[in-house]
Motif scaffolding. Structure first.
Motif, PDB file in Angstrom:
ATOM      1  N   GLY A 210      38.272 -12.857  53.649  1.00 11.12           N
ATOM      2  CA  GLY A 210      37.274 -12.807  52.562  1.00 11.12           C
ATOM      3  C   GLY A 210      37.776 -12.109  51.316  1.00 11.12           C
ATOM      4  O   GLY A 210      36.999 -11.525  50.555  1.00 11.12           O
ATOM      5  N   ARG A 267      38.618 -25.775  51.909  1.00  8.49           N
ATOM      6  CA  ARG A 267      37.812 -26.682  52.763  1.00  8.49           C
ATOM      7  C   ARG A 267      38.295 -26.651  54.206  1.00  8.49           C
ATOM      8  O   ARG A 267      37.512 -26.582  55.152  1.00  8.49           O
ATOM      9  N   ASP A 270      37.679 -23.123  55.890  1.00 10.97           N
ATOM     10  CA  ASP A 270      36.243 -22.956  56.171  1.00 10.97           C
ATOM     11  C   ASP A 270      35.835 -23.802  57.378  1.00 10.97           C
ATOM     12  O   ASP A 270      35.088 -23.346  58.246  1.00 10.97           O
ATOM     13  N   ARG A 271      36.326 -25.025  57.433  1.00 11.94           N
ATOM     14  CA  ARG A 271      35.968 -25.910  58.557  1.00 11.94           C
ATOM     15  C   ARG A 271      36.461 -25.313  59.880  1.00 11.94           C
ATOM     16  O   ARG A 271      35.714 -25.221  60.850  1.00 11.94           O
ATOM     17  N   ASN A 275      32.644 -22.098  58.939  1.00 14.58           N
ATOM     18  CA  ASN A 275      31.809 -21.725  57.784  1.00 14.58           C
ATOM     19  C   ASN A 275      31.215 -22.977  57.149  1.00 14.58           C
ATOM     20  O   ASN A 275      31.855 -24.031  57.140  1.00 14.58           O
ATOM     21  N   PRO A 276      30.025 -22.904  56.567  1.00 13.28           N
ATOM     22  CA  PRO A 276      29.496 -24.039  55.818  1.00 13.28           C
ATOM     23  C   PRO A 276      30.473 -24.423  54.694  1.00 13.28           C
ATOM     24  O   PRO A 276      31.115 -23.543  54.110  1.00 13.28           O
ATOM     25  N   GLY A 278      32.371 -25.065  51.439  1.00 17.90           N
ATOM     26  CA  GLY A 278      32.269 -24.420  50.128  1.00 17.90           C
ATOM     27  C   GLY A 278      32.090 -22.906  50.184  1.00 17.90           C
ATOM     28  O   GLY A 278      32.128 -22.234  49.148  1.00 17.90           O
ATOM     29  N   THR A 279      31.949 -22.335  51.376  1.00 19.07           N
ATOM     30  CA  THR A 279      31.696 -20.885  51.507  1.00 19.07           C
ATOM     31  C   THR A 279      32.715 -20.051  50.712  1.00 19.07           C
ATOM     32  O   THR A 279      32.324 -19.122  50.003  1.00 19.07           O
ATOM     33  N   SER A 280      33.987 -20.401  50.831  1.00 19.27           N
ATOM     34  CA  SER A 280      35.021 -19.513  50.270  1.00 19.27           C
ATOM     35  C   SER A 280      35.400 -19.860  48.829  1.00 19.27           C
ATOM     36  O   SER A 280      36.295 -19.212  48.260  1.00 19.27           O
ATOM     37  N   GLU A 281      34.730 -20.850  48.245  1.00 18.43           N
ATOM     38  CA  GLU A 281      35.012 -21.199  46.833  1.00 18.43           C
ATOM     39  C   GLU A 281      34.821 -19.982  45.928  1.00 18.43           C
ATOM     40  O   GLU A 281      35.507 -19.822  44.925  1.00 18.43           O
ATOM     41  N   LYS A 282      33.885 -19.124  46.312  1.00 18.87           N
ATOM     42  CA  LYS A 282      33.575 -17.947  45.474  1.00 18.87           C
ATOM     43  C   LYS A 282      34.748 -16.959  45.404  1.00 18.87           C
ATOM     44  O   LYS A 282      34.764 -16.076  44.545  1.00 18.87           O
TER      45      LYS A 282
END
Ligand code: NAD
Ligand code: TYD
Length: 353
Positions: A210, A267, A270-271, A275-276, A278-282
């Motif tokens: 994260g 992507r 996360d998969r 994780n849903p 787009g979770t880590s785009e932030k």
């Protein structure tokens, strides 16, 4: 009695470990001598699966230590060299150019000189194979043009300048002394065992924790990515069948803008982590651009395809899945490196300074 005695330098690093593994397993009749200084980038954990093979030897040495290199050539009757040892990270070269000049230029020269002294008068069945990079060609515009074997050298970073210089020394040793040399210039590699300061393993690891993903500039720079095992297979082929004094470009025909590649990594990680989407785009964080950042690299490897029949076998979608899965499954490997634990381990084991 071995049929050949092949010295692989930098075999404890990322690409070198894949080359050592391939050759040790494929050629039991060859003795493979892995010579590595074990800098921060060298890790014998990368070769656990072959370390007890009867045709494998590890020698800890610095390629800049000419007397030691000469001793290794004589002791093991070296008749082939696959030279990968180098300082390899552009960002480090910006901070510490001297180390790059020393290892990449003087280290290569010391190997060339040892080969010349030991092989002079009997160059039959000898080969000095130097592994270089596409970065020596400089930067391409966004116009679809590609680097070919005849593209003029135009390095911009201390790393690429040091690699360019080493390539010139290799060719000079052929032209001046007749040393049987071959040079290849490869695009960006990715896959297991890459030190997590490079883009792909760094970002996989940061997503897992994260942490921010530092994108240089606008993320618009383009790189041509090749799965590391395909590079290792090309090296095997060229070592055996490449013509003396030739240059071959090796690439994936697989160009990605950094930010698009980063989105694929996000992507995929996360998969795998459940994780849903787009979770880590932030985590994407635009930071100050790298000094002298080359805009685009892209390789035309059609010479290698037409003359020796090599093509990349791993498609990018498959390669990136394999890579993400490997880093997530091998968290201990990553954690040992990032915690400095393996540095301490090797300092104790081998008295690393
Ligand atoms: P790496 O940094 O992962 O490994 C380099 C290895 O060389 C390490 O094991 C290190 O211990 C060893 N080494 C460094 N200095 C040494 C010295 N003085 N004496 C003996 N050993 C020393 O590098 P990599 O990414 O595996 O790259 C290997 C080669 O391939 C380099 O020559 C690099 O320029 C070239 N290359 C790399 C890429 C890439 O994408 N990684 C692409 C094209 C070409
Ligand atoms: P890198 O893996 O260092 O390889 P090279 O510079 O040899 O091509 O970098 C690949 C690309 O990713 C390059 O354009 C620089 C960029 N990059 C980032 O945007 N952020 C980072 O943290 C890193 C390490 C690289």
């Amino acid at each position: 009695m071995f049929k050949r005695n092949i010295l692989i330098t930098g075999g404890a690093g990322f690409i070198g470990s894949h080359v050592v593994r391939l050759l040790v397993n494929r050629y039991p009749e060859y003795r493979i001598i892995n010579l590595d200084k074990l800098t921060y980038a060298g890790n014998l954990e990368n070769l656990k699966d072959v370390e007890n093979a009867s045709n494998y030897i590890f020698v800890r040495a610095d390629i800049c230590d000419f007397e030691h290199i000469l001793e290794v050539f004589r002791k093991y009757n070296v008749d082939g060299v696959i030279h990968l040892a180098a300082e390899s990270h552009v960002d480090r070269s910006i901070r510490d150019p001297f180390t790059f000049a020393k290892t990449n230029v003087l280290g290569t020269l010391s190997l060339l000189q040892a080969a010349k002294i030991c092989w002079e008068g009997n160059y039959a069945n000898k080969k000095f194979y130097h592994i270089s990079t596409d970065e020596v060609y400089g930067a391409l515009p966004f116009d679809g043009s590609l680097f070919s074997e005849t593209t003029k050298y135009d390095p911009h970073s201390p790393y690429s300048a040091s690699k360019a210089s080493s390539d010139h020394f290799v060719r000079a040793f052929h032209d001046t002394y007749g040393l049987p040399t071959v040079v290849t210039n490869c695009s960006n590699n990715y896959g297991p065992y890459q030190f997590p300061e490079k883009l792909i393993p760094l970002f996989i690891n940061n997503i897992r924790h994260g942490r921010p993903l530092p994108v240089y500039g606008k993320g618009e720079n383009v790189r041509d990515w090749l799965y590391v095992e395909d590079h290792a297979k090309a090296i095997d082929l060229i070592f055996h069948q490449g013509k003396i004094n030739e240059t071959y470009n090796i690439g994936g025909f697989n160009e990605w803008k950094n930010i698009d590649l980063i989105r694929v990594i996000i992507r995929t990680v996360d998969r795998f982590l459940g994780n849903p989407a787009g979770t880590s785009e932030k985590l994407i964080t635009y930071v100050t651009d790298r000094a002298g950042h080359d805009l685009r690299y892209a390789i035309d490897s059609s010479k290698l395809k037409n003359e020796l029949g090599w093509e990349p076998s791993v498609q990018f979608e498959q390669g990136i899945e394999l890579t993400v899965k490997w880093y997530l499954d091998n968290q201990d490997w990553l954690d040992n490196i990032t915690s400095g634990e393996y540095e301490n381990y090797y300092r104790k084991m081998y008295g690393r300074e």
